[in-house]
Design a protein around this motif. Structure first.
Motif, PDB file in Angstrom:
ATOM      1  N   MET A 153      34.813  36.961  47.442  1.00  0.00           N
ATOM      2  CA  MET A 153      35.818  36.534  46.471  1.00  0.00           C
ATOM      3  C   MET A 153      37.089  37.376  46.556  1.00  0.00           C
ATOM      4  SD  MET A 153      34.088  37.806  42.912  1.00  0.00           S
ATOM      5  CE  MET A 153      33.741  39.523  42.566  1.00  0.00           C
ATOM      6  N   GLY A 154      36.992  38.602  47.005  1.00  0.00           N
ATOM      7  CA  GLY A 154      38.165  39.401  47.287  1.00  0.00           C
ATOM      8  C   GLY A 154      38.980  39.826  46.084  1.00  0.00           C
ATOM      9  N   HIS A 155      40.216  40.242  46.373  1.00  0.00           N
ATOM     10  CA  HIS A 155      41.120  40.760  45.344  1.00  0.00           C
ATOM     11  C   HIS A 155      42.549  40.468  45.792  1.00  0.00           C
ATOM     12  CE1 HIS A 155      42.551  43.066  42.040  1.00  0.00           C
ATOM     13  NE2 HIS A 155      42.952  44.112  42.735  1.00  0.00           N
ATOM     14  N   GLY A 174      57.815  41.083  45.790  1.00  0.00           N
ATOM     15  CA  GLY A 174      57.396  39.689  45.861  1.00  0.00           C
ATOM     16  C   GLY A 174      56.322  39.417  46.882  1.00  0.00           C
ATOM     17  N   ASP A 175      56.008  40.387  47.741  1.00  0.00           N
ATOM     18  CA  ASP A 175      54.891  40.216  48.679  1.00  0.00           C
ATOM     19  C   ASP A 175      53.595  40.024  47.894  1.00  0.00           C
ATOM     20  OD1 ASP A 175      56.369  40.445  50.986  1.00  0.00           O
ATOM     21  OD2 ASP A 175      55.845  42.541  51.376  1.00  0.00           O
ATOM     22  N   VAL A 176      52.644  39.388  48.529  1.00  0.00           N
ATOM     23  CA  VAL A 176      51.317  39.215  47.942  1.00  0.00           C
ATOM     24  C   VAL A 176      50.306  39.895  48.865  1.00  0.00           C
ATOM     25  CG1 VAL A 176      49.529  37.559  47.275  1.00  0.00           C
ATOM     26  CG2 VAL A 176      51.953  37.052  46.836  1.00  0.00           C
ATOM     27  N   VAL A 177      49.465  40.740  48.293  1.00  0.00           N
ATOM     28  CA  VAL A 177      48.442  41.443  49.071  1.00  0.00           C
ATOM     29  C   VAL A 177      47.077  40.897  48.676  1.00  0.00           C
ATOM     30  CG1 VAL A 177      47.593  43.692  49.796  1.00  0.00           C
ATOM     31  CG2 VAL A 177      49.910  43.488  48.887  1.00  0.00           C
ATOM     32  N   VAL A 178      46.257  40.599  49.674  1.00  0.00           N
ATOM     33  CA  VAL A 178      44.897  40.111  49.400  1.00  0.00           C
ATOM     34  C   VAL A 178      43.898  40.923  50.217  1.00  0.00           C
ATOM     35  CG1 VAL A 178      45.699  37.766  48.917  1.00  0.00           C
ATOM     36  CG2 VAL A 178      44.968  38.337  51.229  1.00  0.00           C
ATOM     37  N   SER A 179      42.714  41.080  49.666  1.00  0.00           N
ATOM     38  CA  SER A 179      41.628  41.726  50.400  1.00  0.00           C
ATOM     39  C   SER A 179      40.375  40.882  50.261  1.00  0.00           C
ATOM     40  CB  SER A 179      41.368  43.138  49.861  1.00  0.00           C
ATOM     41  OG  SER A 179      40.777  43.079  48.573  1.00  0.00           O
ATOM     42  N   ALA A 180      39.461  41.069  51.207  1.00  0.00           N
ATOM     43  CA  ALA A 180      38.208  40.307  51.186  1.00  0.00           C
ATOM     44  C   ALA A 180      37.027  41.236  51.065  1.00  0.00           C
ATOM     45  CB  ALA A 180      38.091  39.455  52.456  1.00  0.00           C
ATOM     46  N   SER A 181      37.190  42.273  50.295  1.00  0.00           N
ATOM     47  CA  SER A 181      36.168  43.322  50.243  1.00  0.00           C
ATOM     48  C   SER A 181      35.103  43.108  49.173  1.00  0.00           C
ATOM     49  CB  SER A 181      36.839  44.679  50.024  1.00  0.00           C
ATOM     50  OG  SER A 181      37.655  44.627  48.878  1.00  0.00           O
ATOM     51  N   THR A 182      35.418  42.389  48.109  1.00  0.00           N
ATOM     52  CA  THR A 182      34.473  42.213  47.005  1.00  0.00           C
ATOM     53  C   THR A 182      33.595  40.997  47.262  1.00  0.00           C
ATOM     54  OG1 THR A 182      36.155  43.114  45.526  1.00  0.00           O
ATOM     55  CG2 THR A 182      34.239  42.081  44.506  1.00  0.00           C
ATOM     56  N   GLN A 183      32.273  41.215  47.209  1.00  0.00           N
ATOM     57  CA  GLN A 183      31.322  40.145  47.506  1.00  0.00           C
ATOM     58  C   GLN A 183      30.507  39.808  46.251  1.00  0.00           C
ATOM     59  OE1 GLN A 183      31.803  39.371  50.656  1.00  0.00           O
ATOM     60  NE2 GLN A 183      32.904  41.252  51.166  1.00  0.00           N
ATOM     61  N   LEU A 184      30.397  38.529  45.941  1.00  0.00           N
ATOM     62  CA  LEU A 184      29.577  38.058  44.829  1.00  0.00           C
ATOM     63  C   LEU A 184      28.553  37.085  45.379  1.00  0.00           C
ATOM     64  CD1 LEU A 184      28.806  37.660  41.860  1.00  0.00           C
ATOM     65  CD2 LEU A 184      30.618  35.945  41.704  1.00  0.00           C
ATOM     66  N   ILE A 185      27.281  37.519  45.411  1.00  0.00           N
ATOM     67  CA  ILE A 185      26.191  36.703  45.954  1.00  0.00           C
ATOM     68  C   ILE A 185      26.591  36.119  47.308  1.00  0.00           C
ATOM     69  CG2 ILE A 185      24.466  34.938  45.400  1.00  0.00           C
ATOM     70  CD1 ILE A 185      25.169  35.148  42.540  1.00  0.00           C
ATOM     71  N   GLY A 186      27.140  36.976  48.180  1.00  0.00           N
ATOM     72  CA  GLY A 186      27.488  36.547  49.523  1.00  0.00           C
ATOM     73  C   GLY A 186      28.838  35.880  49.655  1.00  0.00           C
ATOM     74  N   TRP A 187      29.497  35.596  48.526  1.00  0.00           N
ATOM     75  CA  TRP A 187      30.819  34.961  48.565  1.00  0.00           C
ATOM     76  C   TRP A 187      31.877  36.054  48.566  1.00  0.00           C
ATOM     77  CZ3 TRP A 187      33.834  33.581  43.649  1.00  0.00           C
ATOM     78  CH2 TRP A 187      35.078  33.050  43.975  1.00  0.00           C
TER      79      TRP A 187
END
Length: 282
Positions: A149-151, A134-147
């Motif tokens: 957007m993460g995963h 039930g944990d939620v994992v997020v990353s901020a590694s994916t960039q779209l035109i400087g945004w």
């Protein structure tokens, strides 16, 4: 009244072509700028001294000051520290591994894999805290035109470190590994503020109903987020919890993003890496 003279067709064609070329040039320039911005993203690491936390971990009972120091040294909150200490000596070792990774200078790589999209990651994998269903994992590694957007993904097997996720265009939702997140330039492990029984129900529902769904990066933006005919990474996680009346979307908008989870009042941080611990993903 005389009608205005029409421009010759050849001039009109030249004008239209010039406009199209101008737009394409602007788009390409924006994309290049976006890549340059993405390449400035670094993996945050402490600028203060690393200390020996072993004596603190050996205490029978930790104080608020102890937890604060451990958070500054490892990126683990009280939730994360307690999870590890419940494992005894192996848990203490895990905390020390995480501390080492937290202070280590990381080599950041920037991989361009689609037009205007860049994946920023480190050269290796970070030790993660023990996961729970039930944990939620997020990353901020994916960039779209400087945004950034993460995963994001939903932990469906904490002991096996398995994560349900919708990864990319042309794929369907599937269960992968935590390694899909621990090489990100920045990631967080989050725990929804609900009972363990609810989390188990969410995971059971997700494994039975949310596999094999086609990826749609615009789900929730141009289509209802209350449907699951297609999905994207954050929408998939949100939808699983929303089936049990739990809205973990931080801003309640149509498009759900990993950053929304990181800023949701219904989430608690378990582990943070690569983000400034006092700001997180703001």
């Amino acid at each position: 009244m005389k009608k205005g003279k029409k421009l010759p067709k050849n001039i009109m064609c030249v004008a239209v072509c010039a406009l199209i070329i101008g737009i394409l040039t602007l788009i390409c320039a924006s994309g290049q700028i976006a890549y340059e911005v993405a390449e400035t993203f670094e993996c945050w690491r402490p600028d203060y001294e690393k200390v020996d936390i072993s004596p603190i971990l050996d205490k029978e009972q930790l104080t608020d000051d102890d937890y604060a120091l451990l958070y500054a040294q490892t990126g683990l909150t009280k939730l994360g520290i307690d999870r590890a200490l419940e494992k005894g000596s192996s848990g203490k070792k895990r905390i020390l591994y995480i501390q080492d990774d937290y202070f280590k200078e990381q080599t950041v790589k920037h991989d361009k894999f689609l037009p205007y999209i860049c994946f920023c990651h480190i050269d290796g994998h970070i030790s993660n805290i023990y996961l729970e269903d039930g944990d939620v994992v997020v990353s901020a590694s994916t960039q779209l035109i400087g945004w950034r957007m993460g995963h994001s993904g939903l932990v469906t097997n904490g002991a096996g470190e398995k994560v349900l996720q919708a990864a990319a265009i042309g794929t369907v939702s599937d269960i992968g590994d935590i390694d899909d997140f621990t090489d990100a330039v920045a990631f967080m492990v989050l725990s929804p503020k609900v009972d363990k029984e609810i989390k188990q129900q969410v995971v059971k529902y997700a494994k039975e109903n949310l596999l094999g769904i086609s990826y749609d990066p615009f789900r929730g933006l141009f289509s209802s987020k209350n449907k699951i005919t297609t999905t994207q990474c954050a929408h998939l996680v949100w939808y699983a919890y929303n089936q049990f009346g739990i809205d973990i979307d931080g801003n309640g908008g149509g498009l759900v993003t990993p950053q929304d989870f990181a800023n949701s009042p219904k989430m608690e941080v378990v582990q943070v890496f690569g983000f400034k611990p006092d700001k997180l993903w703001k």
